[in-house]
Design an enzyme around this catalytic site. Structure first.
Site, PDB file in Angstrom:
ATOM      1  N   ARG A  55     -50.604  51.906  16.645  1.00 55.41           N
ATOM      2  CA  ARG A  55     -50.184  52.988  15.655  1.00 55.41           C
ATOM      3  C   ARG A  55     -49.693  52.399  14.128  1.00 55.41           C
ATOM      4  NH1 ARG A  55     -45.148  53.977  15.812  1.00 55.41           N
ATOM      5  NH2 ARG A  55     -44.914  54.368  18.067  1.00 55.41           N
ATOM      6  N   TYR A 107     -59.289  75.048   1.195  1.00 54.19           N
ATOM      7  CA  TYR A 107     -59.455  75.053   2.631  1.00 54.19           C
ATOM      8  C   TYR A 107     -58.580  75.989   3.270  1.00 54.19           C
ATOM      9  CZ  TYR A 107     -60.003  73.512   7.252  1.00 54.19           C
ATOM     10  OH  TYR A 107     -59.980  73.637   8.789  1.00 54.19           O
ATOM     11  N   ASP A 180     -58.033  66.937  -3.179  1.00 52.23           N
ATOM     12  CA  ASP A 180     -58.641  66.690  -2.076  1.00 52.23           C
ATOM     13  C   ASP A 180     -60.143  66.527  -2.341  1.00 52.23           C
ATOM     14  OD1 ASP A 180     -60.353  67.560   0.014  1.00 52.23           O
ATOM     15  OD2 ASP A 180     -58.735  69.055   0.879  1.00 52.23           O
ATOM     16  N   LYS A 205     -66.064  65.472   7.352  1.00 53.28           N
ATOM     17  CA  LYS A 205     -66.987  66.320   6.811  1.00 53.28           C
ATOM     18  C   LYS A 205     -68.289  65.031   6.341  1.00 53.28           C
ATOM     19  CE  LYS A 205     -64.408  69.513   7.505  1.00 53.28           C
ATOM     20  NZ  LYS A 205     -63.328  70.211   6.726  1.00 53.28           N
TER      21      LYS A 205
HETATM   22  C1  LIG Z   1     -61.989  70.452   6.675  1.00 54.60           C
HETATM   23  C2  LIG Z   1     -61.272  70.517   5.335  1.00 54.60           C
HETATM   24  C3  LIG Z   1     -60.000  69.924   5.510  1.00 54.60           C
HETATM   25  C4  LIG Z   1     -59.317  69.776   6.802  1.00 54.60           C
HETATM   26  O1  LIG Z   1     -59.735  68.698   7.509  1.00 54.60           O
HETATM   27  P1  LIG Z   1     -59.708  68.695   9.210  1.00 54.60           P
HETATM   28  O2  LIG Z   1     -60.121  67.195   9.431  1.00 54.60           O
HETATM   29  O3  LIG Z   1     -60.391  69.692   9.571  1.00 54.60           O
HETATM   30  O4  LIG Z   1     -58.280  68.651   9.701  1.00 54.60           O
HETATM   31  C5  LIG Z   1     -59.067  69.794   4.181  1.00 54.60           C
HETATM   32  N1  LIG Z   1     -59.887  69.831   3.089  1.00 54.60           N
HETATM   33  C6  LIG Z   1     -61.052  70.439   3.068  1.00 54.60           C
HETATM   34  C7  LIG Z   1     -61.667  70.627   1.844  1.00 54.60           C
HETATM   35  C8  LIG Z   1     -61.913  70.647   4.090  1.00 54.60           C
HETATM   36  O5  LIG Z   1     -62.979  71.126   4.051  1.00 54.60           O
END
Ligand SMILES: *Cc1c(COP(=O)(O)O)cnc(C)c1O
Length: 407
Positions: A55, A107, A180, A205
């Site tokens: 962890r 998101y 982000d 992603k």
């Molecule tokens: C999918 C996504 C998230 C969240 O990520 P997870 O891995 O699904 O928890 C945050 N920001 C953006 C822009 C995303 O496309």
């Protein structure tokens, strides 16, 4: 901890993505091994000079974390079980009564966490603004503002924000700027170079790139901030597992070739849609000829578009494609089609969604690495199915999409 190759700093982005993580220091293994262990043998009681417990730190995760710091131009990289776990860790920095300014196109899961977890549970106030004009950010800032949170390009409308002037506003007001960078990835843009304090990723992603795992990351240049976040990473515990770290390390090696192809395909698809009679509006960064901000290398692999039809007709459209798979998520090698209003952004109340332009006629595409002519043929076929249905959308339409909870 694995040693970073100091020369990697000199390399170009295509090289960096392949070479940003070192060979295994123990064995020289070219692919970082999966250190599938929960705990490590200590030399003496209380000796914490090496690895102790997964962890807190694990060599496979560490290799990914140092690669991410390297790619984003940061000093500390931290990884989490998902993008939303990384997001939650940033909110661990805040206290009850603090104020956050956020971009108004995010998101849907981020909005759900802000409005339905942090706001009610810890009394953190959030103000959403269109950050295309940095003055909107400045005007929303109060003496309680501790954090400004943006995505660029935004999800799902692919709006672009210029990071540097927003960073000027946050610096002047002693708030942190978190960006982000899931849609652009460090291959297309590096927010820390333009004054952001923190970069957030859903590694799920483009970084992992194969729709086969979940992950999240935080990266910063500020070592003090990095240590505070590292404390929360360990204390809260939503860490990334060794196997998932390995999958994402493997994915990152092909980031440049994947994203080059995805951007090339996305531009071809966007140009096709722009000329199609059924399409009301196409969203793709740079399609309008306006130069991309933040030295973005390309417009990326996401394309959104609007048609003037109601939910039933759009449902027919998104179910008529053969290559584009109807699915949540994005950034994988295979093309996906998504209906934000009923899927990724269904957690946002309908009235709010409409205010931000996420209506029932909006469709979002995640473009893969297939042949672009096949993708265009597939969309052409589905759009024909749409024109057969002939039901135009009205804002007051009773038959709106269901607001079920998204993943
Ligand atoms: C999918 C996504 C998230 C969240 O990520 P997870 O891995 O699904 O928890 C945050 N920001 C953006 C822009 C995303 O496309």
């Amino acid at each position: 901890m694995p040693q970073k190759d100091e020369n990697a700093r000199e390399f170009r982005p295509e090289t960096k993505v392949v070479r940003s993580h070192p060979h295994d220091p123990q064995t020289g293994a070219v692919s970082t091994p999966i250190y599938q262990t929960a705990t490590f043998k200590l030399a003496a009681p209380g000796d914490e000079s090496g690895y102790v417990y997964t962890r807190s730190a694990n060599p496979t995760r560490g290799a990914l974390e140092s690669a991410l710091a390297e790619l984003e131009g940061g000093k500390v990289g931290l990884t989490f079980a998902s993008g939303l776990a990384a997001t939650n860790t940033v909110f661990n920095l805040l206290k009850a009564g603090d104020h956050v300014v956020a971009g108004d196109d995010l998101y849907g899961g981020s909005v759900r966490q802000f409005d339905q977890v942090h706001s009610p549970n810890t009394n953190i106030k959030i103000t959403y603004v269109d950050a295309r004009d940095p003055r909107n950010v400045e005007n929303a800032i109060t003496d309680k503002t501790k954090l400004v949170w943006i995505e660029t390009p935004t999800n799902p409308l692919l709006k672009l924000y210029d990071i540097a002037p927003i960073a000027d506003v946050t610096r002047k007001n002693e708030a942190l700027l978190a960006v982000d960078n899931t849609f652009a990835t460090p291959y297309l843009q590096r927010p820390l170079d333009f004054g952001a304090d923190l970069v957030i990723h859903s590694l799920t992603k483009y970084m992992a790139g194969h729709s086969d795992t979940l992950g999240g990351a935080l990266i910063t240049k500020d070592e003090k901030l990095g240590e505070r976040l590292r404390f929360y990473q360990n204390a809260v515990g939503a860490v990334l597992a060794p196997f998932d770290s390995w999958l994402i390390l493997r994915g990152i090696k092909t980031l440049a070739v994947r994203l080059d192809r995805q951007a090339e395909n996305a531009l071809a698809v966007a140009r096709y849609l722009e000329k199609h009679a059924e399409i009301k509006e196409v969203f793709y960064p740079g399609l309008d000829g306006v130069p991309l901000p933040n030295k973005m290398k390309t417009g990326g692999g996401m394309v959104s578009f609007k048609v003037d039809y109601d939910f039933d007709s759009v449902k027919t459209l998104v179910m008529s494609t053969k290559l584009f798979t109807l699915a949540e998520s994005l950034g994988g090698v295979e093309s996906l089609i998504n209906h934000p209003a009923s899927m990724t952004h269904a957690a946002i109340p309908r009235e709010t969604r409409l205010k931000y332009g996420i209506d029932d006629g909006l469709v979002r595409l995640s473009i893969g690495i297939e042949n672009s002519a096949d993708l265009i043929d597939d969309l052409g076929f589905a759009l024909k199915a749409l024109s057969g249905s002939r039901k135009k959308q009205t804002v007051t339409s009773q038959r709106s999409c269901p607001g079920e909870s998204p993943s």
